[in-house]
Enzyme design. Structure first.
Site, PDB file in Angstrom:
ATOM      1  N   THR A  45       6.406   9.508   4.316  1.00  0.00           N
ATOM      2  CA  THR A  45       5.185   9.166   3.596  1.00  0.00           C
ATOM      3  C   THR A  45       4.269  10.379   3.508  1.00  0.00           C
ATOM      4  OG1 THR A  45       3.945   8.483   5.550  1.00  0.00           O
ATOM      5  CG2 THR A  45       5.331   6.809   4.501  1.00  0.00           C
ATOM      6  N   GLU A  46       3.404  10.376   2.512  1.00  0.00           N
ATOM      7  CA  GLU A  46       2.463  11.481   2.353  1.00  0.00           C
ATOM      8  C   GLU A  46       1.541  11.597   3.567  1.00  0.00           C
ATOM      9  OE1 GLU A  46      -0.935  11.280  -0.454  1.00  0.00           O
ATOM     10  OE2 GLU A  46      -0.019  13.032  -1.380  1.00  0.00           O
ATOM     11  N   GLU A  47       1.056  10.443   4.057  1.00  0.00           N
ATOM     12  CA  GLU A  47       0.182  10.455   5.218  1.00  0.00           C
ATOM     13  C   GLU A  47       0.925  10.929   6.465  1.00  0.00           C
ATOM     14  OE1 GLU A  47      -3.095   9.945   5.634  1.00  0.00           O
ATOM     15  OE2 GLU A  47      -3.227   9.895   3.453  1.00  0.00           O
ATOM     16  N   GLY A  56       0.841  -1.188   0.000  1.00  0.00           N
ATOM     17  CA  GLY A  56       0.000   0.000   0.000  1.00  0.00           C
ATOM     18  C   GLY A  56       0.873   1.234   0.000  1.00  0.00           C
ATOM     19  N   ASP A 102      -5.552   1.650   5.567  1.00  0.00           N
ATOM     20  CA  ASP A 102      -6.952   2.024   5.724  1.00  0.00           C
ATOM     21  C   ASP A 102      -7.468   1.465   7.047  1.00  0.00           C
ATOM     22  OD1 ASP A 102      -9.712   2.399   5.538  1.00  0.00           O
ATOM     23  OD2 ASP A 102      -9.727   2.056   3.370  1.00  0.00           O
ATOM     24  N   GLU A 142       0.709  -1.332  -4.817  1.00  0.00           N
ATOM     25  CA  GLU A 142      -0.399  -0.392  -4.653  1.00  0.00           C
ATOM     26  C   GLU A 142      -1.566  -0.866  -5.515  1.00  0.00           C
ATOM     27  OE1 GLU A 142      -3.022   2.232  -3.797  1.00  0.00           O
ATOM     28  OE2 GLU A 142      -1.093   2.437  -2.774  1.00  0.00           O
TER      29      GLU A 142
END
Length: 280
Positions: free
Chosen positions: A253-255, A97, A178, A120
């Site tokens: 990471t973007e998150e 992911g 998620d 992904e």
């Protein structure tokens, strides 16, 4: 549909454009590859995957780590030799992911001799990472950087053992998965007793599963399920904080960056793959 077609055309135009000063491909623009944050792993996505790890052609993803050799032809009744491309290394690090690839692009130069793979499920997001790899390889051709990183579209909840052999991986990253808040959706979480057995299968003894989330309930869920699995034990805090990958995972990471901007909390837990007990 017209909007999506227009976005595809913009992606294609940007992909074909080059930097006028360097002649290198331009880095992809994230706004052209935006997609829904969630994808149902139980849907029948149109995916290509090998029937077994032996059928996976990694040479297309890591051309700098390939070599050619003569081998007997495999066709029936053939007795001659043919030139075959083989890999000099196997993939050892998997980011499941991987999103827009922030962790991949941070890990690649830190582990230049180790093959890193992002997996992904979202089509546009996968395409973004692949295009960025292409551009970075071209821009850093003289240094040979980013040749060791690749990304594929895959549903790892269904097909992880189709890509990797037993004990192949040394590190698995599960970054901001998620959370699937509703109880009826918990079966779609990327950590479960069943999936942990698959991670144990592809991870070598001493290998590490890295987890990070900003959702405390999900963090507790992942800790509970990994600690309940006989193939894993949780890594102590001192060893965890001494691992260079933990800081990279927290910040690249973007998150992770989004949580930082919102002054949120990041929950980290590492789990070590234990040696298999001897057969009685």
């Amino acid at each position: 549909m017209a909007g999506e077609a227009n976005k595809r055309q913009k992606r294609e135009d940007h992909r074909n454009a080059v930097n006028k000063e360097t002649g290198s491909p331009q880095l992809p623009r994230k706004k052209l590859y935006r997609q829904r944050a969630h994808a149902n792993p139980f849907s029948d996505h149109v995916l290509e995957y090998p029937t077994s790890p032996a059928d996976m052609d990694w040479t297309l993803l890591y051309p700098a780590f390939t070599f050619e050799r003569l081998e007997p032809e495999t066709q029936p009744h053939a007795k001659g030799l043919t030139t075959v491309r083989r890999m000099s290394k196997n993939v050892e690090i998997a980011d499941i992911g991987c999103g827009f690839g922030g962790l991949l692009f941070a890990l690649a130069p830190r582990f230049p001799d180790t093959l890193v793979l992002g997996l992904e499920i979202r089509t546009s997001v996968t395409e973004f990472v692949q295009e960025k790899i292409r551009a970075l390889r071209h821009q850093n051709a003289s240094e040979g950087l980013y040749q060791n990183v690749a990304c594929i579209r895959a549903n790892t909840m269904k097909f992880l053992p189709n890509f990797f052999t037993k004990g192949q991986l040394s590190k698995i990253f599960l970054c901001f998965p998620d959370p699937h808040f509703k109880a009826r959706k918990h079966k779609a979480r990327i950590v479960s007793i069943t999936l942990n057995s698959e991670y144990a299968y592809v991870l070598r003894p001493g290998g590490i599963v890295y987890t990070i989330t900003d959702v405390e309930d999900l963090h507790k869920w992942m800790v509970e399920h990994f600690e309940a699995h006989p193939s894993f034990e949780r890594v102590g805090e001192a060893e965890q904080e001494a691992d260079q990958c933990v800081d990279i995972m927290r910040t690249e990471t973007e998150e992770g960056k989004k949580v930082e901007r919102n002054k949120g909390v990041k929950f980290v837990a590492l789990f070590k793959r234990l040696e298999d007990p001897p057969w009685p």
